[in-house]
Design an enzyme around this catalytic site. Structure first.
Site, PDB file in Angstrom:
ATOM      1  N   GLY A 167      16.471 -14.597  -1.763  1.00  0.00           N
ATOM      2  CA  GLY A 167      15.976 -15.789  -1.078  1.00  0.00           C
ATOM      3  C   GLY A 167      14.831 -16.398  -1.860  1.00  0.00           C
ATOM      4  CB  ALA A 177      -6.228  11.912  -4.621  1.00  0.00           C
ATOM      5  N   GLY A 178      -4.199   9.110  -3.211  1.00  0.00           N
ATOM      6  CA  GLY A 178      -4.098   8.282  -1.997  1.00  0.00           C
ATOM      7  C   GLY A 178      -3.016   8.869  -1.104  1.00  0.00           C
ATOM      8  CB  ILE A 227       2.058   7.773  -2.475  1.00  0.00           C
ATOM      9  CG1 ILE A 227       2.552   6.613  -1.606  1.00  0.00           C
ATOM     10  CG2 ILE A 227       3.188   8.337  -3.348  1.00  0.00           C
ATOM     11  CD1 ILE A 227       3.174   5.457  -2.355  1.00  0.00           C
ATOM     12  CD  GLU A 236      -8.488   8.897  -6.564  1.00  0.00           C
ATOM     13  OE1 GLU A 236      -7.317   8.859  -6.170  1.00  0.00           O
ATOM     14  OE2 GLU A 236      -9.158   7.856  -6.796  1.00  0.00           O
ATOM     15  CB  VAL A 251      -2.332   4.162  -9.418  1.00  0.00           C
ATOM     16  CG1 VAL A 251      -2.496   5.459 -10.205  1.00  0.00           C
ATOM     17  CG2 VAL A 251      -1.268   3.273 -10.072  1.00  0.00           C
ATOM     18  N   GLY A 252      -1.187   3.039  -6.140  1.00  0.00           N
ATOM     19  CA  GLY A 252      -1.230   1.868  -5.273  1.00  0.00           C
ATOM     20  C   GLY A 252       0.016   1.018  -5.424  1.00  0.00           C
ATOM     21  CG  HIS A 284      -5.381  23.041  30.333  1.00  0.00           C
ATOM     22  ND1 HIS A 284      -6.142  23.135  29.184  1.00  0.00           N
ATOM     23  CD2 HIS A 284      -5.140  24.315  30.734  1.00  0.00           C
ATOM     24  CE1 HIS A 284      -6.363  24.412  28.910  1.00  0.00           C
ATOM     25  NE2 HIS A 284      -5.752  25.161  29.830  1.00  0.00           N
TER      26      HIS A 284
HETATM   27  P1  FAD Z   1       9.037  -3.930   2.452  1.00  0.00           P
HETATM   28  O1  FAD Z   1       9.300  -2.792   3.338  1.00  0.00           O
HETATM   29  O2  FAD Z   1       8.669  -3.666   1.042  1.00  0.00           O
HETATM   30  O3  FAD Z   1      10.347  -4.838   2.505  1.00  0.00           O
HETATM   31  C1  FAD Z   1      10.475  -6.001   1.761  1.00  0.00           C
HETATM   32  C2  FAD Z   1      11.942  -6.309   1.581  1.00  0.00           C
HETATM   33  O4  FAD Z   1      12.058  -7.628   1.043  1.00  0.00           O
HETATM   34  C3  FAD Z   1      12.631  -5.382   0.588  1.00  0.00           C
HETATM   35  O5  FAD Z   1      13.802  -4.844   1.170  1.00  0.00           O
HETATM   36  C4  FAD Z   1      12.989  -6.291  -0.601  1.00  0.00           C
HETATM   37  O6  FAD Z   1      14.226  -5.951  -1.171  1.00  0.00           O
HETATM   38  C5  FAD Z   1      13.092  -7.642   0.080  1.00  0.00           C
HETATM   39  N1  FAD Z   1      12.829  -8.777  -0.815  1.00  0.00           N
HETATM   40  C6  FAD Z   1      11.741  -9.007  -1.594  1.00  0.00           C
HETATM   41  N2  FAD Z   1      11.825 -10.199  -2.201  1.00  0.00           N
HETATM   42  C7  FAD Z   1      13.009 -10.737  -1.812  1.00  0.00           C
HETATM   43  C8  FAD Z   1      13.656 -11.965  -2.093  1.00  0.00           C
HETATM   44  N3  FAD Z   1      13.100 -12.904  -2.872  1.00  0.00           N
HETATM   45  N4  FAD Z   1      14.874 -12.179  -1.546  1.00  0.00           N
HETATM   46  C9  FAD Z   1      15.460 -11.250  -0.744  1.00  0.00           C
HETATM   47  N5  FAD Z   1      14.869 -10.088  -0.423  1.00  0.00           N
HETATM   48  C10 FAD Z   1      13.647  -9.840  -0.938  1.00  0.00           C
HETATM   49  N6  FAD Z   1       3.556   2.912   5.742  1.00  0.00           N
HETATM   50  C11 FAD Z   1       3.267   3.422   6.955  1.00  0.00           C
HETATM   51  O7  FAD Z   1       2.807   2.677   7.825  1.00  0.00           O
HETATM   52  N7  FAD Z   1       3.481   4.736   7.239  1.00  0.00           N
HETATM   53  C12 FAD Z   1       3.970   5.588   6.328  1.00  0.00           C
HETATM   54  O8  FAD Z   1       4.152   6.772   6.614  1.00  0.00           O
HETATM   55  C13 FAD Z   1       4.280   5.101   5.046  1.00  0.00           C
HETATM   56  N8  FAD Z   1       4.779   5.909   4.098  1.00  0.00           N
HETATM   57  C14 FAD Z   1       5.116   5.399   2.880  1.00  0.00           C
HETATM   58  C15 FAD Z   1       5.619   6.274   1.921  1.00  0.00           C
HETATM   59  C16 FAD Z   1       5.949   5.789   0.671  1.00  0.00           C
HETATM   60  C17 FAD Z   1       6.508   6.743  -0.365  1.00  0.00           C
HETATM   61  C18 FAD Z   1       5.798   4.402   0.385  1.00  0.00           C
HETATM   62  C19 FAD Z   1       6.196   3.856  -0.952  1.00  0.00           C
HETATM   63  C20 FAD Z   1       5.285   3.535   1.334  1.00  0.00           C
HETATM   64  C21 FAD Z   1       4.933   4.025   2.590  1.00  0.00           C
HETATM   65  N9  FAD Z   1       4.384   3.213   3.567  1.00  0.00           N
HETATM   66  C22 FAD Z   1       4.058   3.725   4.786  1.00  0.00           C
HETATM   67  C23 FAD Z   1       4.166   1.776   3.330  1.00  0.00           C
HETATM   68  C24 FAD Z   1       5.308   0.960   3.975  1.00  0.00           C
HETATM   69  O9  FAD Z   1       6.525   1.355   3.395  1.00  0.00           O
HETATM   70  C25 FAD Z   1       5.068  -0.518   3.749  1.00  0.00           C
HETATM   71  O10 FAD Z   1       3.792  -0.867   4.255  1.00  0.00           O
HETATM   72  C26 FAD Z   1       6.121  -1.355   4.471  1.00  0.00           C
HETATM   73  O11 FAD Z   1       7.414  -1.027   4.036  1.00  0.00           O
HETATM   74  C27 FAD Z   1       5.879  -2.838   4.211  1.00  0.00           C
HETATM   75  O12 FAD Z   1       6.805  -3.582   4.930  1.00  0.00           O
HETATM   76  P2  FAD Z   1       7.231  -5.048   4.458  1.00  0.00           P
HETATM   77  O13 FAD Z   1       8.283  -5.475   5.441  1.00  0.00           O
HETATM   78  O14 FAD Z   1       6.049  -5.887   4.264  1.00  0.00           O
HETATM   79  O15 FAD Z   1       7.888  -4.865   3.010  1.00  0.00           O
HETATM   80  P1  NAD Z   2      -3.409   4.242  -2.330  1.00  0.00           P
HETATM   81  O1  NAD Z   2      -4.125   2.979  -2.527  1.00  0.00           O
HETATM   82  O2  NAD Z   2      -3.360   4.876  -0.983  1.00  0.00           O
HETATM   83  O3  NAD Z   2      -3.974   5.362  -3.327  1.00  0.00           O
HETATM   84  C1  NAD Z   2      -3.984   5.185  -4.700  1.00  0.00           C
HETATM   85  C2  NAD Z   2      -5.037   6.102  -5.296  1.00  0.00           C
HETATM   86  O4  NAD Z   2      -4.907   6.058  -6.694  1.00  0.00           O
HETATM   87  C3  NAD Z   2      -6.451   5.673  -4.955  1.00  0.00           C
HETATM   88  O5  NAD Z   2      -7.178   6.788  -4.488  1.00  0.00           O
HETATM   89  C4  NAD Z   2      -6.998   5.155  -6.281  1.00  0.00           C
HETATM   90  O6  NAD Z   2      -8.374   5.370  -6.430  1.00  0.00           O
HETATM   91  C5  NAD Z   2      -6.198   5.975  -7.266  1.00  0.00           C
HETATM   92  N1  NAD Z   2      -6.056   5.355  -8.586  1.00  0.00           N
HETATM   93  C6  NAD Z   2      -5.829   4.059  -8.878  1.00  0.00           C
HETATM   94  N2  NAD Z   2      -5.715   3.893 -10.219  1.00  0.00           N
HETATM   95  C7  NAD Z   2      -5.863   5.126 -10.780  1.00  0.00           C
HETATM   96  C8  NAD Z   2      -5.833   5.617 -12.104  1.00  0.00           C
HETATM   97  N3  NAD Z   2      -5.607   4.807 -13.135  1.00  0.00           N
HETATM   98  N4  NAD Z   2      -6.028   6.939 -12.310  1.00  0.00           N
HETATM   99  C9  NAD Z   2      -6.240   7.780 -11.250  1.00  0.00           C
HETATM  100  N5  NAD Z   2      -6.280   7.358  -9.988  1.00  0.00           N
HETATM  101  C10 NAD Z   2      -6.084   6.054  -9.737  1.00  0.00           C
HETATM  102  O7  NAD Z   2      -1.917   3.967  -2.880  1.00  0.00           O
HETATM  103  P2  NAD Z   2      -0.617   4.856  -2.841  1.00  0.00           P
HETATM  104  O8  NAD Z   2      -0.930   6.252  -2.461  1.00  0.00           O
HETATM  105  O9  NAD Z   2       0.081   4.575  -4.116  1.00  0.00           O
HETATM  106  O10 NAD Z   2       0.176   4.180  -1.658  1.00  0.00           O
HETATM  107  C11 NAD Z   2       0.592   2.802  -1.758  1.00  0.00           C
HETATM  108  C12 NAD Z   2       0.544   2.122  -0.417  1.00  0.00           C
HETATM  109  O11 NAD Z   2       1.510   2.689   0.450  1.00  0.00           O
HETATM  110  C13 NAD Z   2      -0.814   2.283   0.238  1.00  0.00           C
HETATM  111  O12 NAD Z   2      -1.268   1.016   0.613  1.00  0.00           O
HETATM  112  C14 NAD Z   2      -0.578   3.138   1.424  1.00  0.00           C
HETATM  113  O13 NAD Z   2      -1.293   2.675   2.549  1.00  0.00           O
HETATM  114  C15 NAD Z   2       0.926   3.015   1.687  1.00  0.00           C
HETATM  115  N6  NAD Z   2       1.374   4.345   2.138  1.00  0.00           N
HETATM  116  C16 NAD Z   2       1.026   4.716   3.390  1.00  0.00           C
HETATM  117  C17 NAD Z   2       1.382   5.969   3.834  1.00  0.00           C
HETATM  118  C18 NAD Z   2       0.998   6.364   5.213  1.00  0.00           C
HETATM  119  O14 NAD Z   2       0.638   5.490   5.994  1.00  0.00           O
HETATM  120  N7  NAD Z   2       1.070   7.634   5.555  1.00  0.00           N
HETATM  121  C19 NAD Z   2       2.066   6.843   3.013  1.00  0.00           C
HETATM  122  C20 NAD Z   2       2.375   6.438   1.725  1.00  0.00           C
HETATM  123  C21 NAD Z   2       2.024   5.159   1.308  1.00  0.00           C
END
Ligand code: FAD
Ligand code: NAD
Length: 479
Positions: A123, A190-191, A193, A212, A279-280, A453
């Site tokens: 899209g 150490a975030g 993920i 980290e 790393v984010g 409880h």
């Molecule tokens: P997304 O889920 O990224 O979805 C975006 C969608 O848009 C994708 O399917 C993509 O294909 C589609 N798209 C993009 N551009 C286009 C385009 N131009 N045309 C058509 N389709 C398109 N968050 C939590 O709250 N709890 C967790 O436990 C958690 N665990 C995570 C673990 C991991 C390993 C990772 C990587 C992330 C985790 N997150 C977690 C973060 C969470 O996945 C995201 O915050 C969430 O998916 C974001 O939702 P979104 O709808 O904004 O985007």
């Molecule tokens: P994050 O931002 O949580 O952590 C990234 C970490 O990498 C930070 O501590 C940062 O200081 C460090 N970092 C950045 N650059 C670096 C470098 N060059 N060398 C060493 N350390 C470095 O990001 P993430 O863990 O990659 O997760 C991505 C996103 O997905 C986050 O926004 C997180 O909220 C979301 N997520 C959420 C959950 C959950 O809610 N349980 C689980 C997984 C992911």
């Protein structure tokens, strides 16, 4: 090029986009939701990062690996003799894939049941709230939309010193699909993920080193809880090296050699079998906007929106990871619902002060609102109540009694400012704190509420009583 008309077109079917699409349809709009993602079977998939490569598969692996270590290491403590406990990684992966398939299929069923049209392909926002749709198969066409919600999500950040090769050096998606626990695993970051996937593979036998960059561990969490969490994860075998700067990572045969500097600038070299770069994530906007779409980016590459997720283009909203705020599925989903309801003429708002954060280690780390350090830095008067799970009957009965609940309240009004939990089922306990804060509750309100409880939730009750100095199951210092 043919043209279709919809009241609402959503780009992206992750939690932010699919929630907007379903809510829009519930409110009587004709809705199309475009997503380009293909699943591991090469077929179009719904649910975005969260369902396919994020929240759900990572939790499936965390749960499986936790049960493994619990069975192996602690069941004997409660009198259950399990014998020789082994992990079948291919089976664990197959179950994870089945859960993902069930949930992504479930979004398809919800779309069908609500009358949302799923369009599989790319899209692109044109001017005047029109959307170009390029299907995976067939001809590109233009959709006329009354309103558009952009929800394209985010992708992992890549760093030059550690280029991904998709095999030895991977991002989170690669780390969710290892076929066996690497003997030596390096993680950069150490975030959320790094800690979650480091825990999964560490539990399954990897020797894990996490590098980290920051000197502080989990700087946005409560500092006491971050300190306790760091100690406990270290005890579990995660070797977390803070204040380190990765300068290179090179695949050498079957290994990856990572070079990094510590806080004093000394050079180190670390040899691992696999390296996860965590790393984010960064907002994903590739190919999303025609030059005259009218939507602007902010200086960090996020789509620019106001508090109501309105972009600079008329009738175009943007929600989820692609806009400012924490990259969390529930935050995006609430924004998606808000956008759809605003389009329908309702007036909801998202309360960004009560977005809960959870890290699904064991014990879990969860929090909402302000930390004690935030409140102290603002110069506000506050009171704190804490309660350790070691004093919780239910936690002890369950042989799972590490951690604590900490509640921070305004000294004058007693209003709850923040709640921080490190402990079993912290992710569930924090929901109670979110509800309390949404209703502007005081610590006394929670203290006056009856909790069943024995439950883990009683720790929140006792922490709230502790704010006033009268927790029942611990000796209160303030009297
Ligand atoms: P997304 O889920 O990224 O979805 C975006 C969608 O848009 C994708 O399917 C993509 O294909 C589609 N798209 C993009 N551009 C286009 C385009 N131009 N045309 C058509 N389709 C398109 N968050 C939590 O709250 N709890 C967790 O436990 C958690 N665990 C995570 C673990 C991991 C390993 C990772 C990587 C992330 C985790 N997150 C977690 C973060 C969470 O996945 C995201 O915050 C969430 O998916 C974001 O939702 P979104 O709808 O904004 O985007
Ligand atoms: P994050 O931002 O949580 O952590 C990234 C970490 O990498 C930070 O501590 C940062 O200081 C460090 N970092 C950045 N650059 C670096 C470098 N060059 N060398 C060493 N350390 C470095 O990001 P993430 O863990 O990659 O997760 C991505 C996103 O997905 C986050 O926004 C997180 O909220 C979301 N997520 C959420 C959950 C959950 O809610 N349980 C689980 C997984 C992911």
């Amino acid at each position: 090029m043919s043209t279709d008309k919809y009241d609402l077109v959503v780009i992206g079917a992750g939690p932010a986009g699919y929630a907007a699409a379903i809510r829009g349809a519930q409110l009587g709009m004709s809705v199309a939701c475009i997503d380009k993602a293909l699943g591991t079977d090469g077929q179009p998939t719904l649910g975005g990062t969260c369902l396919n490569w994020g929240c759900i598969p990572s939790k499936a692996l965390l749960d499986a690996s936790h049960r493994f270590v619990e069975t192996r290491d602690s069941l004997a403590d409660v009198g259950v003799i399990a014998g020789n406990v082994e992990m079948d990684v291919p089976r664990m992966m197959a179950r994870k894939d089945a859960v993902v398939a069930q949930l992504t299929g479930g979004i398809g069923a919800l779309f069908q049941g609500n009358g949302v049209t799923h369009l599989a392909g790319l899209g692109r926002l044109l001017s005047g709230a029109r959307v170009e749709f390029e299907p995976h198969e067939g001809e590109t066409r233009t959709l006329d939309a009354g309103s558009v919600v952009l929800a394209p999500g985010s992708v992992p950040v890549e760093i030059a010193p550690a280029p991904l090769d998709g095999d030895r050096i991977v991002d989170s998606t690669g780390a969710l699909a290892f076929d066996a626990a690497p003997a030596r695993l390096g993680v950069i970051g150490a975030g959320a993920i790094g800690l979650e996937l480091g825990s999964v593979w560490g539990r399954l036998g990897s020797e894990v080193v996490i590098l980290e960059a920051l000197e502080d561990f989990l700087p946005t969490a409560d500092s006491r809880i971050a300190r306790d969490g760091l100690r406990e994860l270290g005890r579990q075998g995660l070797d977390i090296r803070l204040g380190t700067r990765v300068t290179g990572a090179e695949v050498q045969g079957e290994a990856v050699v990572v070079s990094y500097q510590d806080g004093s600038g000394d050079e180190h070299s670390l040899e691992v079998d696999r390296l996860i770069v965590a790393v984010g994530r960064r907002p994903y906007t590739e190919g999303l906007l025609a030059p005259d779409s009218g939507v602007n980016l902010d200086e960090r590459g996020f789509l620019f929106v106001n508090d109501l997720c309105v972009t600079d283009a008329p009738n175009v909203y943007a929600v989820g990871d692609v806009v400012r705020g924490p990259m969390l599925a529930h935050k995006g989903a609430e924004e998606g619902v808000m956008a759809a309801e605003r389009i329908a003429g309702h007036k909801p708002v998202v309360n960004y002060d009560t977005v809960p954060s959870v890290i699904y280690t064991h014990p879990e780390i969860a929090w909402v609102g302000k930390t004690e350090d935030d409140v102290k830095a603002a110069g506000d008067d506050y009171r704190v109540g804490t309660f350790p799970f070691a004093a919780s009957g239910r936690a002890l009965a369950a042989n799972d009694a590490k951690g604590l609940v900490k509640l921070v309240a305004d000294a004058e009004t007693d209003r709850i400012l923040g709640v921080h939990v490190f402990g079993p089922q912290a992710s569930e306990i924090i929901a109670q704190a979110v509800i309390a804060m949404e209703f502007d509750a005081s610590a006394e309100d929670i203290g006056l509420t009856m909790f069943a409880h024995p439950t883990l939730s009683e720790a929140l009750h006792e922490a709230a009583l502790g704010v006033g100095g009268h927790a029942i199951h611990m000796i209160n210092r303030k009297r």
